[in-house]
Write an enzyme that holds these catalytic residues in place. Structure first.
Site, PDB file in Angstrom:
ATOM      1  N   CYS A 197       0.810  -1.229   0.000  1.00 32.09           N
ATOM      2  CA  CYS A 197       0.000   0.000   0.000  1.00 32.09           C
ATOM      3  C   CYS A 197       0.844   1.281   0.000  1.00 32.09           C
ATOM      4  CB  CYS A 197      -0.980   0.008   1.168  1.00 32.09           C
ATOM      5  SG  CYS A 197      -0.235  -0.147   2.797  1.00 32.09           S
ATOM      6  N   ASP A 253      -7.716   5.304  -1.946  1.00 31.29           N
ATOM      7  CA  ASP A 253      -7.355   4.104  -1.192  1.00 31.29           C
ATOM      8  C   ASP A 253      -6.774   3.027  -2.106  1.00 31.29           C
ATOM      9  OD1 ASP A 253      -7.151   2.040   0.581  1.00 31.29           O
ATOM     10  OD2 ASP A 253      -9.240   2.081   1.234  1.00 31.29           O
ATOM     11  N   HIS A 305      -6.109  -0.060  -1.374  1.00 33.90           N
ATOM     12  CA  HIS A 305      -6.316  -1.407  -0.846  1.00 33.90           C
ATOM     13  C   HIS A 305      -7.331  -2.254  -1.610  1.00 33.90           C
ATOM     14  CE1 HIS A 305      -4.456   0.783   2.533  1.00 33.90           C
ATOM     15  NE2 HIS A 305      -3.895  -0.382   2.802  1.00 33.90           N
TER      16      HIS A 305
END
Length: 481
Positions: free
Chosen positions: A173, A368, A370
């Site tokens: 990440c 994000d 993820h």
């Protein structure tokens, strides 16, 4: 965010309602029942899920390898495939968010200005006559947000050296967040801040070329493969999490290596890279100092002595607290998004990096990384390519006070005038920080050390080293990763 600078304001009257993203992002939540849940630091659950992922992945691979020898195993363990599908898809992501915590989506406040990477969207609805303008400004914000490049976990790419890993799920990440920040710098450089994602094809060739640089193979200059290779000296390794400081240094190293491979006319990263990290690579004590002399030196080295100044990417890794971010720094972090040179922040939940691109009051908007997506391959001149996986219409936000204290701020300066403007804004911000600057600006690092020693005897100058600042009793609060 009233009270911030007025430059960079987007005029809602010039925004067409046809520019509204196809997917609505105005809803309060994309995850029913979870949007009011505040996330907390990773606990034993984090280790549990990470371990579970590894176990299932290893089992799946071993099962696949042994299928020819023992076909009956496939029948006795029929749960493997659905479990792996759950892990790699959105279902596993939702399970992780339920356990590790989640953030809110949408825009909760319609009366405060939004700052998105140096652009201000005035969405105040204080009077009925302003409702139309506010609606247009909100639509313009959504179009801008969805035009930022999203880079997420991928699966199915070429193996990373000898690791045999073909996915960066659960460990990549920070690398993905940093790729987003650098991609934004390239958008600034090639297409300008006002660029928006095309609604129709053909796509802008420069845009496609930028995405190609971040493909998931060694052939792409800024792939996760090449980042890991460049960052070995700073502890980067496939399968391991990395902090902001090491990430910034790895980009500096990768940019240098790519510069040596190509001629000056064609640079994959057409800008100098300067990591502002204090004295001697992270020696603790005091706020980092941006040295104008050092910046000029980086520009000269980038141009191989042919230019006095070049475009420059500034990366400022910081640790702004121990267990959590010190609230004294939050106003300054908010203010950095009003800078026209803003590239946002690498930060997020502890142990889970995101790319923070904007603020509204005490909330931070972010992209994000993820989400797990299949690897995408297209050529650098494919203006008909499907690039939908590189953008997101869902606006997520978290309270600034809850982001990890270990982070990095990015800025892009196109030329010397832009850099001078940035230095002026940064110096003013440091002067108004009540003794807690994120970083300071000086002509040279040596002179800044002399100035700081003088401040110890005369706090009236309004600039203090972090160890002298009120409330900072431990110098570890500024120890760089």
């Amino acid at each position: 965010m009233k009270g911030f600078r007025d430059r960079g304001i987007i005029s809602p009257s010039k925004t067409s309602t046809t520019d509204t993203p196809k997917s609505s992002v105005i809803s309060d939540s994309s995850e029913p029942g979870s949007t009011d849940t505040k996330f907390s630091k990773p606990s034993l659950w984090s280790s549990f899920f990470a371990s579970a992922f590894s176990v299932f992945d290893i089992y799946h691979k071993s099962s696949s390898t042994s299928q020819n020898k023992a076909p009956h195993i496939r029948h006795s363990n029929g749960w493997t495939s659905p479990v792996k599908t759950i892990m790699a898809g959105g279902t596993m992501r939702r399970i992780q968010e339920r356990v590790l915590g989640t953030s809110k989506t949408g825009i909760s406040n319609t009366t405060s200005d939004i700052w998105l990477l140096g652009a201000c969207y005035k969405i105040s609805q204080d009077d009925s006559s302003g409702n139309a303008d506010a609606t247009n400004a909100l639509a313009a914000f959504h179009r801008d947000f969805s035009s930022r490049i999203l880079i997420t976990y991928r699966k199915g790419f070429d193996m990373i050296e000898d690791s045999k890993l073909t996915s960066d799920v659960n460990w990549g990440c920070m690398l993905r967040s940093s790729q987003m920040l650098v991609a934004q710098a390239l958008l600034y450089h090639q297409l300008g801040r006002s660029w928006r994602k095309p609604l129709d094809k053909p796509l802008d060739r420069e845009y496609v070329e930028i995405l190609h640089l971040f493909g998931d193979s060694e052939a792409s200059a800024f792939s996760i493969h090449n980042l890991l290779q460049a960052g070995k000296a700073y502890g980067l390794a496939a399968g391991s999490w990395v902090g902001p400081y090491a990430m910034c240094r790895s980009w500096e190293s990768l940019a240098r290596s790519k510069r040596e491979e190509t001629n000056l006319e064609y640079q994959t990263l057409p800008m100098a890279v300067y990591v502002v990290s204090g004295c001697e690579d992270g020696e603790r004590g005091g706020a980092p100092v941006l040295s104008i002399e050092d910046a000029a030196k980086h520009c000269s080295e980038f141009s191989k002595g042919q230019e006095d100044w070049t475009p420059i990417l500034l990366l400022v890794p910081l640790v702004l607290g121990l267990d959590k971010i010190n609230p004294r720094y939050i106003p300054s972090l908010q203010a950095t998004f009003t800078f026209p040179q803003s590239l946002g922040i690498l930060g997020g939940k502890p142990g889970a990096s995101t790319y923070i691109v904007g603020v509204q009051d005490e909330n931070a908007f972010y992209l994000d990384p993820h989400e797990v997506q299949l690897v995408v391959n297209f050529s650098r001149d494919d203006v008909e390519a499907n690039t939908s996986s590189y953008h997101c219409d869902v606006v997520r936000h978290i309270p600034l006070e809850l982001i990890d204290s270990s982070l990095a701020i990015g800025f892009y300066c196109r030329d010397k005038d832009d850099f001078d403007d940035f230095c002026s804004l940064a110096s003013k911000l440091a002067d108004e920080s009540n003794g807690a600057p994120l970083f300071t600006v000086a002509n040279s690092y040596i002179s800044s050390k002399r100035d700081n020693s003088e401040v110890r005897d005369d706090d009236s100058l309004g600039v203090m080293t972090m160890n002298d600042a009120e409330g900072c009793s431990n110098e570890d609060e500024w120890q760089l990763l």
